[in-house]
Design a protein around this motif. Structure first.
Motif, mmCIF file in Angstrom:
data_model
loop_
_atom_site.group_PDB
_atom_site.id
_atom_site.type_symbol
_atom_site.label_atom_id
_atom_site.label_comp_id
_atom_site.label_asym_id
_atom_site.label_seq_id
_atom_site.Cartn_x
_atom_site.Cartn_y
_atom_site.Cartn_z
ATOM 1 N N LYS A 66 0.852 -1.191 0.000
ATOM 2 C CA LYS A 66 0.000 0.000 0.000
ATOM 3 C C LYS A 66 0.883 1.235 0.000
ATOM 4 O O LYS A 66 1.861 1.319 0.751
ATOM 5 N N THR A 68 1.526 4.028 1.324
ATOM 6 C CA THR A 68 1.494 4.969 2.432
ATOM 7 C C THR A 68 2.732 5.853 2.369
ATOM 8 O O THR A 68 3.684 5.567 1.631
ATOM 9 N N ALA A 136 -5.912 -0.832 -8.081
ATOM 10 C CA ALA A 136 -4.987 -0.147 -7.176
ATOM 11 C C ALA A 136 -3.538 -0.368 -7.596
ATOM 12 O O ALA A 136 -2.657 0.423 -7.266
ATOM 13 N N ASN A 140 -0.305 2.378 -7.738
ATOM 14 C CA ASN A 140 1.071 2.163 -7.287
ATOM 15 C C ASN A 140 2.058 2.382 -8.427
ATOM 16 O O ASN A 140 3.134 2.964 -8.241
#
Length: 244
Positions: A66, A68, A136, A140
């Protein structure tokens, strides 16, 4: 031709196919593990032959984790540190770029990749709702390809700034040096910088597309070990396809 016959037997002048294979393998081993200029034995991590294996965990972090703030900072730093290690270990020892220049290039690459990665994350934040599930992966991809490509450009511009300023040495047909050309230097550096952008796309895009299609078709194993092995295989094949 009319002189003394060669006292050496054919067996002393030629090697068998088996021996030739042994010598060839020995040459590959030396070329892959010994620096051509300094003749020092490189650490396994510093060798080009380890490039594929070392990049698998980096691609894991960039594509499958993910995005972040912490993950972006960590994986961009890891990637640029590995690249700097490879470039420094396999550098031309006659290069005029000293430790200060190398550190400047490394700092510029790390800072730019992290800064641009975080900037892309913020820029794409309003559209994050559209990147759900397998999609997703493309979120990325956009963050990392922009960060890596930009860092590659900055790294080239810093490391080869002298070529743009002072020019590249030109030679005539006989190999005689005839002077330096800043125009040729700028052209060479700009093309190299562009290549860093282009070359950063396939290693990130191919696995992204592969995983997207596999997720859509439910081809990703549910078991943790099987999933990791499948993902590692995709990364491995993608890099091998691009660099072999």
């Amino acid at each position: 031709l009319g002189g003394e016959s060669n006292s050496q037997s054919p067996s002393s002048q030629f090697v068998t196919p088996e021996r030739a294979n042994q010598l060839r393998k020995a040459q590959y081993l030396v070329n892959s593990s010994v620096h051509p200029d300094s003749k020092e034995i490189l650490n396994p991590v510093q060798r080009f032959c380890s490039f594929t294996i070392m990049n698998i965990p980096i691609l894991f972090g960039m594509i499958l984790s993910k995005q972040t703030t912490g993950n972006i900072i960590f994986w961009q730093w890891i990637n640029q540190t590995y690249n700097a290690n490879i470039n420094y270990s396999n550098r031309n020892t006659s290069s005029e770029l000293g430790v200060k220049g190398l550190m400047l290039a490394y700092t510029g690459a790390v800072t730019s990749s992290i800064g641009i990665g975080l900037g892309m994350k913020r820029l794409l934040a309003p559209y994050s709702n559209k990147f759900k599930g397998p999609a997703a992966l493309f979120f990325n991809f956009l963050i990392n390809v922009t960060a890596v490509g930009s860092a590659g450009v900055i790294n080239v511009l810093i490391m080869r700034s002298s070529e743009m300023k002072d020019g590249i040495q030109l030679t005539d047909a006989q190999g005689k040096e005839v002077g330096k050309s800043p125009i040729v230097g700028k052209d060479a550096v700009s093309k190299t910088a562009l290549s860093r952008v282009v070359l950063s796309i396939p290693p990130l895009l191919l696995p992204t597309i592969a995983f997207f299609l596999m997720e859509k078709k439910n081809l990703i194993p549910k078991a943790r070990v099987a999933r990791i092995l499948t993902e590692s295989t995709v990364f491995f094949l993608s890099i091998c396809l691009l660099y072999t």
